[in-house]
Scaffold this motif. Sequence first.
Motif, PDB file in Angstrom:
ATOM      1  N   VAL A 274     -17.424 -37.977 -17.002  1.00  0.00           N
ATOM      2  CA  VAL A 274     -17.830 -36.941 -17.947  1.00  0.00           C
ATOM      3  C   VAL A 274     -19.305 -37.188 -18.225  1.00  0.00           C
ATOM      4  O   VAL A 274     -19.680 -38.270 -18.687  1.00  0.00           O
ATOM      5  N   VAL A 275     -20.131 -36.210 -17.922  1.00  0.00           N
ATOM      6  CA  VAL A 275     -21.590 -36.360 -17.972  1.00  0.00           C
ATOM      7  C   VAL A 275     -22.129 -35.594 -19.172  1.00  0.00           C
ATOM      8  O   VAL A 275     -22.026 -34.363 -19.234  1.00  0.00           O
ATOM      9  N   ALA A 276     -22.684 -36.329 -20.142  1.00  0.00           N
ATOM     10  CA  ALA A 276     -23.175 -35.726 -21.389  1.00  0.00           C
ATOM     11  C   ALA A 276     -24.687 -35.907 -21.491  1.00  0.00           C
ATOM     12  O   ALA A 276     -25.156 -37.008 -21.785  1.00  0.00           O
ATOM     13  N   PRO A 277     -25.462 -34.852 -21.252  1.00  0.00           N
ATOM     14  CA  PRO A 277     -26.927 -34.969 -21.265  1.00  0.00           C
ATOM     15  C   PRO A 277     -27.502 -34.935 -22.679  1.00  0.00           C
ATOM     16  O   PRO A 277     -28.199 -33.998 -23.080  1.00  0.00           O
ATOM     17  N   ILE A 278     -27.255 -36.004 -23.434  1.00  0.00           N
ATOM     18  CA  ILE A 278     -27.683 -36.043 -24.837  1.00  0.00           C
ATOM     19  C   ILE A 278     -29.194 -36.170 -24.992  1.00  0.00           C
ATOM     20  O   ILE A 278     -29.719 -35.980 -26.086  1.00  0.00           O
ATOM     21  N   GLY A 279     -29.907 -36.495 -23.902  1.00  0.00           N
ATOM     22  CA  GLY A 279     -31.357 -36.607 -23.983  1.00  0.00           C
ATOM     23  C   GLY A 279     -32.070 -35.269 -23.963  1.00  0.00           C
ATOM     24  O   GLY A 279     -33.300 -35.222 -24.093  1.00  0.00           O
ATOM     25  N   PHE A 280     -31.331 -34.186 -23.800  1.00  0.00           N
ATOM     26  CA  PHE A 280     -31.906 -32.844 -23.709  1.00  0.00           C
ATOM     27  C   PHE A 280     -31.302 -31.969 -24.801  1.00  0.00           C
ATOM     28  O   PHE A 280     -30.125 -32.123 -25.137  1.00  0.00           O
ATOM     29  N   VAL A 281     -32.079 -31.030 -25.315  1.00  0.00           N
ATOM     30  CA  VAL A 281     -31.546 -30.142 -26.348  1.00  0.00           C
ATOM     31  C   VAL A 281     -31.034 -28.831 -25.772  1.00  0.00           C
ATOM     32  O   VAL A 281     -30.342 -28.083 -26.464  1.00  0.00           O
ATOM     33  N   SER A 282     -31.366 -28.526 -24.510  1.00  0.00           N
ATOM     34  CA  SER A 282     -30.866 -27.299 -23.893  1.00  0.00           C
ATOM     35  C   SER A 282     -30.680 -27.520 -22.403  1.00  0.00           C
ATOM     36  O   SER A 282     -31.181 -28.490 -21.830  1.00  0.00           O
ATOM     37  N   ASP A 283     -29.950 -26.596 -21.771  1.00  0.00           N
ATOM     38  CA  ASP A 283     -29.628 -26.720 -20.346  1.00  0.00           C
ATOM     39  C   ASP A 283     -30.791 -26.211 -19.492  1.00  0.00           C
ATOM     40  O   ASP A 283     -30.678 -25.189 -18.808  1.00  0.00           O
ATOM     41  N   HIS A 284     -31.908 -26.952 -19.513  1.00  0.00           N
ATOM     42  CA  HIS A 284     -33.050 -26.477 -18.719  1.00  0.00           C
ATOM     43  C   HIS A 284     -33.018 -27.074 -17.317  1.00  0.00           C
ATOM     44  O   HIS A 284     -31.975 -27.549 -16.854  1.00  0.00           O
ATOM     45  N   MET A 285     -34.152 -27.052 -16.593  1.00  0.00           N
ATOM     46  CA  MET A 285     -34.128 -27.325 -15.163  1.00  0.00           C
ATOM     47  C   MET A 285     -33.623 -28.716 -14.820  1.00  0.00           C
ATOM     48  O   MET A 285     -32.902 -28.908 -13.839  1.00  0.00           O
ATOM     49  N   GLU A 286     -33.990 -29.726 -15.632  1.00  0.00           N
ATOM     50  CA  GLU A 286     -33.535 -31.078 -15.333  1.00  0.00           C
ATOM     51  C   GLU A 286     -32.014 -31.182 -15.445  1.00  0.00           C
ATOM     52  O   GLU A 286     -31.398 -32.049 -14.831  1.00  0.00           O
ATOM     53  N   VAL A 287     -31.408 -30.310 -16.209  1.00  0.00           N
ATOM     54  CA  VAL A 287     -29.958 -30.320 -16.358  1.00  0.00           C
ATOM     55  C   VAL A 287     -29.303 -29.510 -15.247  1.00  0.00           C
ATOM     56  O   VAL A 287     -28.413 -29.997 -14.540  1.00  0.00           O
ATOM     57  N   VAL A 288     -29.737 -28.274 -15.053  1.00  0.00           N
ATOM     58  CA  VAL A 288     -29.047 -27.415 -14.082  1.00  0.00           C
ATOM     59  C   VAL A 288     -29.320 -27.849 -12.645  1.00  0.00           C
ATOM     60  O   VAL A 288     -28.462 -27.673 -11.767  1.00  0.00           O
ATOM     61  N   ASN A 289     -30.487 -28.431 -12.360  1.00  0.00           N
ATOM     62  CA  ASN A 289     -30.758 -28.901 -11.001  1.00  0.00           C
ATOM     63  C   ASN A 289     -30.280 -30.338 -10.805  1.00  0.00           C
ATOM     64  O   ASN A 289     -29.490 -30.642  -9.915  1.00  0.00           O
ATOM     65  N   ASP A 290     -30.753 -31.241 -11.664  1.00  0.00           N
ATOM     66  CA  ASP A 290     -30.509 -32.661 -11.428  1.00  0.00           C
ATOM     67  C   ASP A 290     -29.070 -33.066 -11.715  1.00  0.00           C
ATOM     68  O   ASP A 290     -28.564 -34.015 -11.098  1.00  0.00           O
ATOM     69  N   LEU A 291     -28.416 -32.363 -12.630  1.00  0.00           N
ATOM     70  CA  LEU A 291     -27.027 -32.703 -12.949  1.00  0.00           C
ATOM     71  C   LEU A 291     -26.040 -31.719 -12.330  1.00  0.00           C
ATOM     72  O   LEU A 291     -25.165 -32.111 -11.564  1.00  0.00           O
ATOM     73  N   ASP A 292     -26.187 -30.421 -12.645  1.00  0.00           N
ATOM     74  CA  ASP A 292     -25.212 -29.444 -12.164  1.00  0.00           C
ATOM     75  C   ASP A 292     -25.229 -29.289 -10.650  1.00  0.00           C
ATOM     76  O   ASP A 292     -24.201 -28.962 -10.052  1.00  0.00           O
ATOM     77  N   ARG A 293     -26.369 -29.531 -10.038  1.00  0.00           N
ATOM     78  CA  ARG A 293     -26.451 -29.388  -8.582  1.00  0.00           C
ATOM     79  C   ARG A 293     -26.408 -30.751  -7.893  1.00  0.00           C
ATOM     80  O   ARG A 293     -25.462 -31.079  -7.186  1.00  0.00           O
TER      81      ARG A 293
END
Length: 372
Positions: A274-293
């Motif tokens: 379970v991956v929780a990106p608590i270091g970010f406040v919104s689902d921006h590029m580092e989240v959708v590319n680096d995590l979701d992809r």
Amino acid sequence: MSNPSVDDALTPYDAVLLLSFGGPEAPEEVVPFLRRVTAGRDVPEERLEEVAKHYHHFGGRSPINDQNRELLAAIEAELARRDESRPVLWGNRNSDPFLTDTLRAARAEGHLRICVVVTSAYSSYSGCRQYREDLAAATDELGLAAVDLQLDKIRPYALHPGFVAANLERLVEAVGTVDPKRATTTRLLFVTHSVPDAMDDTSGPGDGDGNLYIEQHLRAGHLIAQGLAERTGTTLEHELVFCSRSGSPRTPWLEPDINDRLAELAAGGVTDVVVAPIGFVSDHMEVVNDLDREARESAERLGLGFVRVPTAGTHPLFVEALVDLVEERAAEARDEVVVPAQADSGDVRPSICDSGCCPNLREARPALCGRD
């Protein structure tokens, strides 16, 4: 925080400014945006073209600006709900609407005392001081046009109860989607943006021991994991991992990278993450590319189940927390005694940064909202 001697809890502020990183909104904006982000760092053009592929994979449009528009509207709605309506302005570091333009327009409209909310929760150079440098650079560029502007930034809010609670709510909902029939061993991975070791070592007050960036993440993760156990009875072994490393391979950055750690966990018998990106406040590029992809592809290749927790985004608890922080800063500006809300017993970082806090290791630049 009510006080009968003032108009409302946001006095003396004329407006609230949402200050963010920015992102491209069309393919032709991608490389110019990346040049602004990396200005002064001697990043080769071929490296920019490589990073640009991340954006082009999503049509050349970063999600961050749309998310900031949604957050801005949510803050406006919360202010109105509290009968504290103020214009909520928006300025970016690296893309339109640029901070300098926003401040120029604010002054022209008579907004001279402004409370600044940054879309970064943690203490570090890139998460706090660089935004303060942006504010100083913008007022310097405006010159006499900024002489009567006063900008007050809210404090770092990684451990504000509302930010922690919003991340906990997102996690509780996400954990409920894990398939119990296949998940025999689940690991909770809290994720944040990697930074150079030297930036973490110097994060925090100048007379401190540094490493406040890591410390705040570990404390927030502990509180969120503890809250999950209390709410649901689910206790998951958890750890902090990193994404979005960049820069010279000769420069040490915080590790482990999430993709490397996924391989280690799979080899050790973990079945799901379970991956929780608590270091970010919104689902921006580092989240959708680096995590979701990228991370999701790694998990699939390794046979790991993968659940990604949404960021705080516009969760009502997070929006309420941001407005609470503006009210708190307004009370400070009125010289009232304030007891800052904190989710644990650790030190609360001040809204006016200490001298030498989270320094710029590349060059000396002036910064607002601090004692240096």
